[in-house]
Design a protein around this motif. Structure first.
Motif, PDB file in Angstrom:
ATOM      1  N   ASN A   6      -6.082   3.140   2.229  1.00  0.00           N
ATOM      2  CA  ASN A   6      -7.190   3.937   2.741  1.00  0.00           C
ATOM      3  C   ASN A   6      -6.663   5.302   3.180  1.00  0.00           C
ATOM      4  O   ASN A   6      -6.015   5.442   4.209  1.00  0.00           O
ATOM      5  CB  ASN A   6      -7.844   3.212   3.921  1.00  0.00           C
ATOM      6  CG  ASN A   6      -9.006   3.990   4.512  1.00  0.00           C
ATOM      7  OD1 ASN A   6      -9.450   5.008   3.946  1.00  0.00           O
ATOM      8  ND2 ASN A   6      -9.499   3.521   5.643  1.00  0.00           N
ATOM      9  N   GLU A   7      -6.950   6.326   2.392  1.00  0.00           N
ATOM     10  CA  GLU A   7      -6.411   7.662   2.658  1.00  0.00           C
ATOM     11  C   GLU A   7      -7.275   8.471   3.624  1.00  0.00           C
ATOM     12  O   GLU A   7      -6.911   9.596   3.979  1.00  0.00           O
ATOM     13  CB  GLU A   7      -6.262   8.420   1.339  1.00  0.00           C
ATOM     14  CG  GLU A   7      -5.292   7.752   0.365  1.00  0.00           C
ATOM     15  CD  GLU A   7      -5.168   8.514  -0.941  1.00  0.00           C
ATOM     16  OE1 GLU A   7      -5.681   9.648  -1.013  1.00  0.00           O
ATOM     17  OE2 GLU A   7      -4.551   7.982  -1.883  1.00  0.00           O
ATOM     18  N   PHE A   8      -8.376   7.928   4.070  1.00  0.00           N
ATOM     19  CA  PHE A   8      -9.264   8.656   4.973  1.00  0.00           C
ATOM     20  C   PHE A   8      -8.640   8.734   6.366  1.00  0.00           C
ATOM     21  O   PHE A   8      -8.206   7.749   6.935  1.00  0.00           O
ATOM     22  CB  PHE A   8     -10.626   7.958   5.043  1.00  0.00           C
ATOM     23  CG  PHE A   8     -11.609   8.648   5.934  1.00  0.00           C
ATOM     24  CD1 PHE A   8     -12.173   9.864   5.568  1.00  0.00           C
ATOM     25  CD2 PHE A   8     -11.973   8.089   7.155  1.00  0.00           C
ATOM     26  CE1 PHE A   8     -13.088  10.505   6.394  1.00  0.00           C
ATOM     27  CE2 PHE A   8     -12.883   8.719   7.995  1.00  0.00           C
ATOM     28  CZ  PHE A   8     -13.443   9.933   7.599  1.00  0.00           C
ATOM     29  N   ASN A   9      -8.584   9.955   6.910  1.00  0.00           N
ATOM     30  CA  ASN A   9      -8.072  10.199   8.256  1.00  0.00           C
ATOM     31  C   ASN A   9      -6.623   9.750   8.454  1.00  0.00           C
ATOM     32  O   ASN A   9      -6.278   9.113   9.447  1.00  0.00           O
ATOM     33  CB  ASN A   9      -8.959   9.525   9.311  1.00  0.00           C
ATOM     34  CG  ASN A   9     -10.118  10.420   9.717  1.00  0.00           C
ATOM     35  OD1 ASN A   9     -10.165  11.602   9.366  1.00  0.00           O
ATOM     36  ND2 ASN A   9     -11.066   9.867  10.456  1.00  0.00           N
ATOM     37  N   GLY A  57       0.808  -1.211   0.000  1.00  0.00           N
ATOM     38  CA  GLY A  57       0.000   0.000   0.000  1.00  0.00           C
ATOM     39  C   GLY A  57       0.842   1.263   0.000  1.00  0.00           C
ATOM     40  O   GLY A  57       2.074   1.223   0.101  1.00  0.00           O
ATOM     41  N   LEU A  58       0.160   2.402  -0.067  1.00  0.00           N
ATOM     42  CA  LEU A  58       0.845   3.695  -0.144  1.00  0.00           C
ATOM     43  C   LEU A  58       1.107   4.312   1.219  1.00  0.00           C
ATOM     44  O   LEU A  58       2.057   5.076   1.390  1.00  0.00           O
ATOM     45  CB  LEU A  58       0.004   4.667  -0.994  1.00  0.00           C
ATOM     46  CG  LEU A  58      -0.208   4.276  -2.461  1.00  0.00           C
ATOM     47  CD1 LEU A  58      -1.167   5.265  -3.118  1.00  0.00           C
ATOM     48  CD2 LEU A  58       1.128   4.250  -3.203  1.00  0.00           C
ATOM     49  N   ILE A  59       0.271   3.996   2.194  1.00  0.00           N
ATOM     50  CA  ILE A  59       0.332   4.679   3.495  1.00  0.00           C
ATOM     51  C   ILE A  59       0.785   3.704   4.574  1.00  0.00           C
ATOM     52  O   ILE A  59       0.135   2.680   4.805  1.00  0.00           O
ATOM     53  CB  ILE A  59      -1.039   5.271   3.862  1.00  0.00           C
ATOM     54  CG1 ILE A  59      -1.471   6.254   2.779  1.00  0.00           C
ATOM     55  CG2 ILE A  59      -0.985   5.951   5.228  1.00  0.00           C
ATOM     56  CD1 ILE A  59      -2.945   6.524   2.754  1.00  0.00           C
ATOM     57  N   PRO A  60       1.896   3.988   5.249  1.00  0.00           N
ATOM     58  CA  PRO A  60       2.367   3.091   6.306  1.00  0.00           C
ATOM     59  C   PRO A  60       1.462   3.126   7.537  1.00  0.00           C
ATOM     60  O   PRO A  60       0.940   4.174   7.905  1.00  0.00           O
ATOM     61  CB  PRO A  60       3.763   3.617   6.634  1.00  0.00           C
ATOM     62  CG  PRO A  60       3.784   5.014   6.142  1.00  0.00           C
ATOM     63  CD  PRO A  60       2.827   5.097   5.001  1.00  0.00           C
ATOM     64  N   VAL A  61       1.300   1.962   8.149  1.00  0.00           N
ATOM     65  CA  VAL A  61       0.555   1.830   9.397  1.00  0.00           C
ATOM     66  C   VAL A  61       1.576   1.529  10.490  1.00  0.00           C
ATOM     67  O   VAL A  61       2.314   0.537  10.405  1.00  0.00           O
ATOM     68  CB  VAL A  61      -0.500   0.714   9.312  1.00  0.00           C
ATOM     69  CG1 VAL A  61      -1.275   0.624  10.624  1.00  0.00           C
ATOM     70  CG2 VAL A  61      -1.454   0.973   8.145  1.00  0.00           C
ATOM     71  N   LEU A  62       1.617   2.398  11.507  1.00  0.00           N
ATOM     72  CA  LEU A  62       2.733   2.388  12.451  1.00  0.00           C
ATOM     73  C   LEU A  62       2.357   1.940  13.861  1.00  0.00           C
ATOM     74  O   LEU A  62       1.205   1.976  14.266  1.00  0.00           O
ATOM     75  CB  LEU A  62       3.343   3.794  12.542  1.00  0.00           C
ATOM     76  CG  LEU A  62       3.723   4.480  11.236  1.00  0.00           C
ATOM     77  CD1 LEU A  62       4.321   5.849  11.543  1.00  0.00           C
ATOM     78  CD2 LEU A  62       4.688   3.633  10.431  1.00  0.00           C
ATOM     79  N   THR A  63       3.412   1.562  14.588  1.00  0.00           N
ATOM     80  CA  THR A  63       3.364   1.366  16.022  1.00  0.00           C
ATOM     81  C   THR A  63       4.591   2.063  16.587  1.00  0.00           C
ATOM     82  O   THR A  63       5.512   2.415  15.843  1.00  0.00           O
ATOM     83  CB  THR A  63       3.375  -0.129  16.392  1.00  0.00           C
ATOM     84  OG1 THR A  63       3.342  -0.257  17.818  1.00  0.00           O
ATOM     85  CG2 THR A  63       4.627  -0.809  15.889  1.00  0.00           C
ATOM     86  N   ALA A  64       4.633   2.261  17.900  1.00  0.00           N
ATOM     87  CA  ALA A  64       5.775   2.969  18.494  1.00  0.00           C
ATOM     88  C   ALA A  64       6.856   2.019  18.993  1.00  0.00           C
ATOM     89  O   ALA A  64       7.899   2.470  19.459  1.00  0.00           O
ATOM     90  CB  ALA A  64       5.299   3.863  19.644  1.00  0.00           C
TER      91      ALA A  64
END
Length: 378
Positions: free
Chosen positions: A251-254, A233-240
């Motif tokens: 999903n570019e929403f929010n 995908g285009l947007i990374p989903v992160l954790t700390a």
């Protein structure tokens, strides 16, 4: 190039029985536990002990033998090593090691590199026996592993030398990265505590609380439940935490766009500096923004040296962490310190990218040389 099956098995290169030499009780031997072996084929720790201290039932090996982890997930993770640099002539280790001893027609490191091939691991993973969590590769599967080509001993030695030379280059880069990281840690301790001041800065430092420097935002509106772990995908989903990038989404929403920020794990107090658009996976995070009197990068570095003991499984930021007292210089000095540390990070990151590049090169060389797709002149 089409390679015909050689008809040779790995078992043709290794002894079927490992004979144990006589050892006196006072003789020094090397002990190697499973945790002493890395996932890239290196011995990271050796314990020299007297033979009288060795427990019964451990796996016996000698210098120049090859170790292969037999149990899951150590086997799949490529745990193993060539013992050409063993500190003693004999040793013992985990019962979860297979020991491969080269015959007179074989080069030990050539055998070792075969055991590091992805092809070797994938094929033998299918032949593991036992119940979940206790599955092991049987020795007969290693013995019957087919080789793509029958290399002469001279070719084996040449292949082993080429790959060993690449390993030496990789090790030199790893040592340089380790050195740079230690220098950076020392620099952080000096600059972030005021023990050493940068030229041109003489103003006093002020004591305040973390909450005087940072705003926090809850992450609920930026949570993404559907994640592509293959990261297409285009947007990374992160954790700390250490994983950092869990996957991606389209999903570019929010998405979070008010950058840069610090992601703070509310349970482990780990933190990450983020300067790119992202979403998060969990609500167990605080998104931290700097106030006007603070430089976000400086505060991030400062947070890396704040001592904090994590005890009970609970959220810490509001109740405890933001109340911590910190000593902070004027804003311009914060920026200067952050720039120095950021430059160090960039240098380390460049070396890490170089390291990954050479690891990929080595992986490609192993596959081509060991399968006969590329031949070396004898």
């Amino acid at each position: 190039m089409v390679i015909e099956q050689s008809g040779q098995l790995l078992g043709d290169l290794i002894e079927t029985k490992i004979h144990k030499k006589h050892i006196s009780n006072e003789e020094e031997i090397t002990f190697i536990a499973m945790e002493d072996v890395s996932e890239d084929g290196k011995i990271i720790n050796e314990s020299i002990i007297k033979y009288s201290e060795v427990k019964k039932g451990l796996t016996y090996f000698e210098k120049d033998d090859v170790l292969v982890a037999k149990i899951t997930p150590c086997f799949e993770n490529s745990k193993g090593a060539c013992l050409d640099k063993l500190k003693t002539e004999k040793g013992f280790g985990s019962t979860e090691f297979h020991v491969l001893r080269a015959k007179s027609n074989a080069e030990p490191k050539y055998i070792f590199y075969h055991t590091q091939l992805k092809k070797f691991r994938k094929q033998l993973e299918k032949e593991m026996t036992g119940s979940a969590g206790q599955r092991r590769v049987p020795m007969y599967s290693i013995i019957n592993y087919p080789l793509d080509i029958k290399h002469t001993l001279t070719e084996q030695k040449a292949i082993a030398k080429v790959l060993s030379d690449v390993d030496k280059l990789i090790t030199s880069i790893e040592k340089l990265i380790d050195k740079k990281q230690k220098i950076k840690q020392g620099t952080m301790q000096l600059l972030l505590t005021g023990k050493k001041r940068l030229p041109g800065f003489t103003g006093g430092w002020e004591v305040g609380k973390v909450k005087d420097l940072l705003y926090y935002e809850r992450p609920e509106k930026y949570i993404e439940s559907e994640i592509d772990e293959d990261k297409h995908g285009l947007i990374p989903v992160l954790t700390a935490n250490k994983a950092f990038i869990l996957g991606t989404t389209n999903n570019e929403f929010n998405c979070y766009i008010d950058l840069p920020v610090i992601l703070f794990d509310d349970f482990t107090v780990e933190s990450k500096y983020v300067d790119f658009i992202f979403k998060v996976r969990s609500s167990a995070i605080k998104i931290l923004k700097s106030k006007e009197n603070a430089n976000i990068k400086f505060i991030y570095y400062l947070m890396q040296i704040i001592p904090f003991n994590v005890g009970d499984h609970k959220r810490y930021y509001i109740s405890e962490y933001q109340e911590i007292n910190v000593n902070v210089p004027p804003l311009q000095e914060q920026k200067a310190i952050a720039q120095i540390l950021s430059d160090m990070d960039s240098e380390i990151e460049a070396l890490q990218q170089k390291l990954e590049k050479y690891k990929l090169i080595k992986e490609g060389m192993m596959e081509k040389l060991l399968t006969g797709k590329v031949r070396l002149n004898e």
